[in-house]
Write an enzyme that holds these catalytic residues in place. Structure first.
Site, short mmCIF file in Angstrom:
data_model
loop_
_atom_site.label_atom_id
_atom_site.label_comp_id
_atom_site.label_asym_id
_atom_site.label_seq_id
_atom_site.Cartn_x
_atom_site.Cartn_y
_atom_site.Cartn_z
N SER A 64 0.79 -1.23 0.00
CA SER A 64 0.00 0.00 0.00
C SER A 64 0.82 1.28 0.00
O SER A 64 0.26 2.37 -0.12
CB SER A 64 -0.95 0.01 1.21
OG SER A 64 -2.04 -0.86 0.97
N LYS A 99 0.21 3.83 -2.66
CA LYS A 99 -0.80 4.89 -2.59
C LYS A 99 -0.19 6.28 -2.47
O LYS A 99 -0.88 7.28 -2.65
CB LYS A 99 -1.76 4.62 -1.44
CG LYS A 99 -2.61 3.36 -1.63
CD LYS A 99 -3.59 3.17 -0.48
CE LYS A 99 -4.50 1.97 -0.71
NZ LYS A 99 -3.87 0.69 -0.33
N SER A 126 -5.67 3.36 4.71
CA SER A 126 -5.22 2.70 3.49
C SER A 126 -6.35 2.02 2.73
O SER A 126 -6.20 0.90 2.21
CB SER A 126 -4.13 1.67 3.83
OG SER A 126 -3.42 1.30 2.69
N LYS A 183 3.05 6.66 4.89
CA LYS A 183 2.22 5.54 4.45
C LYS A 183 2.85 4.21 4.82
O LYS A 183 4.06 4.00 4.64
CB LYS A 183 2.02 5.60 2.93
CG LYS A 183 0.94 4.68 2.41
CD LYS A 183 -0.44 5.18 2.77
CE LYS A 183 -1.49 4.08 2.64
NZ LYS A 183 -1.32 2.98 3.60
#
Length: 389
Positions: A71, A74, A131, A234
């Site tokens: 993730s 992202k 997320s 993130k």
């Protein structure tokens, strides 16, 4: 008397040699020396530590190895969302409608239903705090018409940022063959996202909610609560990518980006990210050359007698504590001849550390100055004569 002089000489060596080493020692405490000689015992397969303002890499471990980012992907998705916000293609109050495709993403999600609507603001919150894959795809479709078209934009942006070892296959980071990047490339795109300070309005959220308080959110980035100065960015995890992270933190005006990939546990992911950040904050600092205007420079043969000067801002990465030893020297002529162009380089400011040059900044003109004509000279002389009378 000789004994007294010997004592003075000894004191001089003790007090001053640590501050400014001899040239032949070539500044043993420089950034380069640290970067070349430090190794860390990390649990992650790949790592990269970058100073955000200069873009300099302070530490790397297999930083160009192609790995699944999960993730952390992202970050690029959010970067493209912020670019769309900045150029007015979308606004935070815009309504985004979830497609069937978005609602069926699986993995981390907020359980969007097909046809459910949310603002871009809430979508960003869901993407950056928990997320949410469903919100990520909904935003990709909203911006580009389809996730496939959005992924094309992601890869194009990666190329413009010189992310040489990156290839995106989706907007979420869910496992798929051929979806990869590197710790260094993640640091690069994280640095680009940091240009949009509004992102911290989401990444600094520890707990929040959506759907009028009915759906709780808890930040997947535990450093936000437990690491001083942490402000983003993130996390990521899949069974194949294992535990990944791009962590950002700011202290004393310096922002660091700590990227770790393929850590074996979540705890080791966070401990590795912290270890990198600790190393960066303990050993480095940023010396800033702030943009300023200088006294005007004389112009000969111009429609005006002088021109305004300026130099642009710049940041220099130094080992910690050495910023106080930086010296500057301005090199400028007594005058310049017209015509003068706007932005013309007329001089330089050189910055040195213990006699070694570390940066040179151009001094440029703020405005242009045209060459004076014969008729203008005559007019000036007549005006002066009238004034004298």
């Amino acid at each position: 008397m000789k004994k007294f002089l010997a004592i003075l000489l000894s004191l001089n060596l003790i007090l001053f040699s640590p501050l400014c080493m001899a040239k032949e020692k070539k500044l043993h405490s420089t950034v380069m020396t640290l970067k070349e000689n430090v190794t860390m015992d990390l649990h992650s397969k790949s790592a990269c530590l970058m100073e955000a303002e200069t873009g300099e890499i302070l530490y790397e471990q297999s930083a160009n190895e192609k790995l699944e980012p999960a993730s952390v992907t992202k970050i690029m998705t959010v970067l493209l969302i912020y670019e769309a916000l900045a150029d007015g293609r979308i606004s935070k109050s815009d309504i985004v409608t979830a497609s069937k495709n978005a609602s069926e993403m699986g993995g981390s999600q907020i359980w969007l239903e097909q046809g459910e609507q949310m603002t871009v603001d809430d979508m960003l919150k869901a993407i950056l705090v928990v997320s949410a894959n469903d919100c990520t795809v909904a935003m990709a479709e909203h911006l580009a018409g389809s996730e496939e078209a959005f992924v094309t934009l992601m890869n194009e942006k990666a190329k413009t940022l010189s992310m040489e070892n990156t290839n995106f296959k989706n907007s979420t980071g869910l496992p798929v063959d051929g979806h990869y990047t590197t710790a260094k490339d993640i640091a690069i795109m994280t640095r680009e996202l940091l240009k949009y300070e509004d992102v911290f309005n989401y990444t600094l959220i520890w707990m929040d909610s959506l759907r009028n308080g009915e759906f709780g959110l808890s930040n997947t980035n535990k450093l936000i609560r437990f690491y001083p100065g942490a402000n983003g960015m993130k996390t990521g995890f899949t069974d194949s990518a294992l535990y990944c992270m791009s962590a950002t933190a700011t202290r004393d005006g310096m922002t660091l980006i700590s990227v770790v990939m393929k850590a074996d546990t979540s705890d080791n992911r966070f401990s590795d990210a912290k270890k990198l950040l600790d190393y960066g904050f303990a050993n480095f600092s940023v010396y800033r050359i702030d943009e300023q205007n200088l006294p005007p420079l004389k112009v000969k043969g111009g429609v005006t007698d002088c021109v305004s000067l300026k130099y642009t801002s710049r940041a220099i990465l130094l080992t910690k504590g050495r910023d106080k030893l930086v010296e500057s020297k301005i090199t400028l002529p007594e005058y310049i001849k017209a015509p003068v162009d706007e932005g013309q380089v007329v001089g330089q400011i050189s910055y040195s550390l213990c006699g070694e040059e570390i940066a040179v900044v151009d001094i440029t003109t703020v405005n242009g100055v045209g060459k004076i004509s014969f008729s203008q000279i005559l007019k000036k002389l007549i005006g002066t004569a009238v004034m004298i009378r």
